[in-house]
Motif scaffolding. Sequence first.
Motif, short mmCIF file in Angstrom:
data_model
loop_
_atom_site.label_atom_id
_atom_site.label_comp_id
_atom_site.label_asym_id
_atom_site.label_seq_id
_atom_site.Cartn_x
_atom_site.Cartn_y
_atom_site.Cartn_z
N TYR A 23 0.86 -1.19 0.00
CA TYR A 23 0.00 0.00 0.00
C TYR A 23 0.89 1.23 0.00
CZ TYR A 23 0.46 -0.13 5.17
OH TYR A 23 0.92 -0.16 6.46
N SER A 24 0.32 2.35 -0.46
CA SER A 24 1.14 3.54 -0.63
C SER A 24 0.72 4.71 0.27
CB SER A 24 1.12 4.00 -2.09
OG SER A 24 -0.21 4.29 -2.47
N ARG A 25 -0.44 4.60 0.88
CA ARG A 25 -0.93 5.71 1.70
C ARG A 25 -1.76 5.18 2.85
NH1 ARG A 25 -5.47 9.36 1.48
NH2 ARG A 25 -4.89 11.28 2.51
N VAL A 26 -1.56 5.81 4.02
CA VAL A 26 -2.35 5.48 5.20
C VAL A 26 -3.32 6.62 5.44
CG1 VAL A 26 -2.29 5.01 7.68
CG2 VAL A 26 -0.46 4.15 6.21
N LYS A 27 -4.61 6.29 5.52
CA LYS A 27 -5.63 7.31 5.73
C LYS A 27 -6.05 7.43 7.20
CE LYS A 27 -8.88 7.44 2.59
NZ LYS A 27 -9.94 6.99 1.69
N THR A 28 -6.13 6.27 7.89
CA THR A 28 -6.56 6.26 9.29
C THR A 28 -5.81 5.17 10.03
OG1 THR A 28 -8.79 6.90 8.56
CG2 THR A 28 -8.57 6.19 10.84
N VAL A 29 -5.43 5.48 11.26
CA VAL A 29 -4.79 4.51 12.15
C VAL A 29 -5.63 4.44 13.41
CG1 VAL A 29 -2.73 3.95 13.50
CG2 VAL A 29 -2.49 5.11 11.29
N TRP A 30 -6.04 3.23 13.78
CA TRP A 30 -6.77 3.01 15.03
C TRP A 30 -5.79 2.37 16.01
CZ3 TRP A 30 -9.36 2.60 10.43
CH2 TRP A 30 -10.58 3.27 10.32
N LEU A 31 -5.63 3.00 17.17
CA LEU A 31 -4.78 2.46 18.23
C LEU A 31 -5.62 2.09 19.43
CD1 LEU A 31 -1.82 5.03 18.51
CD2 LEU A 31 -1.83 2.85 17.31
N GLU A 32 -5.33 0.95 20.02
CA GLU A 32 -5.91 0.59 21.31
C GLU A 32 -4.90 0.96 22.38
OE1 GLU A 32 -8.83 -3.21 20.68
OE2 GLU A 32 -6.72 -3.63 21.05
N ILE A 33 -5.37 1.71 23.37
CA ILE A 33 -4.48 2.14 24.45
C ILE A 33 -5.19 1.94 25.78
CG2 ILE A 33 -3.19 4.05 25.46
CD1 ILE A 33 -2.99 5.28 22.70
N GLY A 34 -4.52 1.28 26.69
CA GLY A 34 -5.06 1.06 28.03
C GLY A 34 -4.62 2.17 28.97
N PRO A 35 -5.36 2.36 30.06
CA PRO A 35 -5.03 3.44 31.00
C PRO A 35 -3.72 3.21 31.75
CG PRO A 35 -6.75 2.04 31.90
CD PRO A 35 -6.51 1.59 30.49
N LEU A 36 -3.22 1.98 31.76
CA LEU A 36 -1.99 1.67 32.47
C LEU A 36 -0.77 1.68 31.55
CD1 LEU A 36 -3.52 -1.29 34.50
CD2 LEU A 36 -3.29 1.09 35.21
N ALA A 37 -0.96 2.07 30.30
CA ALA A 37 0.15 2.11 29.33
C ALA A 37 1.03 3.34 29.54
CB ALA A 37 -0.40 2.09 27.91
N MET A 38 0.58 4.26 30.37
CA MET A 38 1.35 5.47 30.69
C MET A 38 1.62 6.31 29.44
SD MET A 38 1.38 4.91 33.87
CE MET A 38 2.38 6.21 34.50
N GLU A 104 -1.73 -2.30 27.40
CA GLU A 104 -1.48 -2.41 25.97
C GLU A 104 -1.47 -1.07 25.25
OE1 GLU A 104 -4.11 -5.81 27.37
OE2 GLU A 104 -4.14 -3.66 27.57
N MET A 105 -0.73 -1.06 24.17
CA MET A 105 -0.80 -0.01 23.16
C MET A 105 -0.48 -0.73 21.87
SD MET A 105 0.57 2.89 21.09
CE MET A 105 1.74 1.78 20.56
N ARG A 106 -1.49 -0.87 21.01
CA ARG A 106 -1.26 -1.60 19.76
C ARG A 106 -2.06 -1.00 18.62
NH1 ARG A 106 -3.44 -6.25 22.71
NH2 ARG A 106 -5.63 -5.87 22.91
N ILE A 107 -1.53 -1.21 17.44
CA ILE A 107 -2.26 -0.80 16.24
C ILE A 107 -3.35 -1.82 16.02
CG2 ILE A 107 -2.12 -0.39 13.76
CD1 ILE A 107 0.86 0.36 14.20
N LYS A 108 -4.58 -1.37 16.07
CA LYS A 108 -5.73 -2.27 15.93
C LYS A 108 -6.11 -2.44 14.47
CE LYS A 108 -9.97 -3.81 17.36
NZ LYS A 108 -10.09 -5.22 17.49
N GLU A 109 -6.10 -1.33 13.73
CA GLU A 109 -6.61 -1.36 12.35
C GLU A 109 -6.03 -0.20 11.56
OE1 GLU A 109 -11.05 -1.23 10.30
OE2 GLU A 109 -10.86 -1.76 12.40
N LEU A 110 -5.95 -0.37 10.26
CA LEU A 110 -5.49 0.67 9.35
C LEU A 110 -6.47 0.82 8.21
CD1 LEU A 110 -1.74 -0.33 8.87
CD2 LEU A 110 -2.63 1.42 10.40
N GLU A 111 -6.63 2.04 7.75
CA GLU A 111 -7.33 2.29 6.48
C GLU A 111 -6.26 2.79 5.53
OE1 GLU A 111 -10.93 4.98 4.57
OE2 GLU A 111 -10.34 5.29 6.65
N VAL A 112 -6.05 2.06 4.43
CA VAL A 112 -4.96 2.35 3.51
C VAL A 112 -5.44 2.40 2.07
CG1 VAL A 112 -3.24 1.30 5.04
CG2 VAL A 112 -4.30 -0.07 3.25
N GLU A 113 -4.58 2.93 1.20
CA GLU A 113 -4.83 2.90 -0.24
C GLU A 113 -3.65 2.23 -0.92
OE1 GLU A 113 -5.08 7.06 -1.33
OE2 GLU A 113 -7.21 7.03 -0.95
#
Length: 113
Positions: A23-38, A104-113
Amino acid sequence: MHEMSIAEGIIQVLEDQAKAQNYSRVKTVWLEIGPLAMIETESLRFCFDAVTRNSLAEGAKLKIIKIPGEALCMQCLKTVPVEKRFDACVECGSYQLQITQGEEMRIKELEVE
């Protein structure tokens, strides 16, 4: 401000995955972040905007999904919510909690082209 290095790490993952998944472009990044991830989410948003300039994620939206913190109380053996490290068990008041979710802090999902 460790949020800058986190944002740079996210960009590195996006660039590596762009090569692997073609893919060549990222339009949206969804991150999951917990309250203890600081992680200070507003600082992370600012840093993400800064490090995405002139990259495949320039102008990308950063969506943050907050996941709850949870711990197993070693005293009453119940799973209880936690907002901060060293919270007491809301059921029995014990401080013998083992964190099971929320660091946790992780990339959950991406919207790409």
